[in-house]
Design a protein around this motif. Sequence first.
Motif, PDB file in Angstrom:
ATOM      1  N   GLU A   1       0.824  -1.208   0.000  1.00  0.00           N
ATOM      2  CA  GLU A   1       0.000   0.000   0.000  1.00  0.00           C
ATOM      3  C   GLU A   1       0.863   1.266   0.000  1.00  0.00           C
ATOM      4  O   GLU A   1       0.565   2.223  -0.712  1.00  0.00           O
ATOM      5  CB  GLU A   1      -0.929   0.000   1.211  1.00  0.00           C
TER       6      GLU A   1
ATOM      7  N   ALA B   1       0.904   3.893  -3.115  1.00  0.00           N
ATOM      8  CA  ALA B   1       0.509   5.274  -2.861  1.00  0.00           C
ATOM      9  C   ALA B   1       1.594   6.266  -3.265  1.00  0.00           C
ATOM     10  O   ALA B   1       1.285   7.338  -3.803  1.00  0.00           O
ATOM     11  CB  ALA B   1       0.159   5.455  -1.386  1.00  0.00           C
ATOM     12  N   TYR B   2       2.834   5.928  -3.016  1.00  0.00           N
ATOM     13  CA  TYR B   2       3.911   6.882  -3.279  1.00  0.00           C
ATOM     14  C   TYR B   2       4.575   6.693  -4.629  1.00  0.00           C
ATOM     15  O   TYR B   2       5.374   7.535  -5.042  1.00  0.00           O
ATOM     16  CB  TYR B   2       4.907   6.894  -2.110  1.00  0.00           C
TER      17      TYR B   2
END
Length: 103
Positions: A6, A10-11
């Motif tokens: 995750e 996300a990054y």
Amino acid sequence: MFSLAEISSAYRTRFAEFAFEPAFVAMVDQHVADVRTRLDADGPELEPAAPDSERLADYALGFVDALAENDWREPVGHDYAVCRLTAISWLVHSHGLLPGVRD
């Protein structure tokens, strides 16, 4: 609590900023080097070895927990935490540390 997958997902979106934010690239590069040092994944080779995915996951989750304890909110720009999380994501993607994830 977030998983390494995750965090990485996300990054990874921040990688697009590398094309027009050279200062961000430099900051993330410094964070990558620091994370490698913390995980003992640096070395004398020109191309450093991939960090151990379990150790990186433990480090990343501890980092995210500390951010949560401090009630951190992701800013629009690039603070220390954004740079560190982007560096973690870059390590995951560049070394294919998760199944099906490789740049």
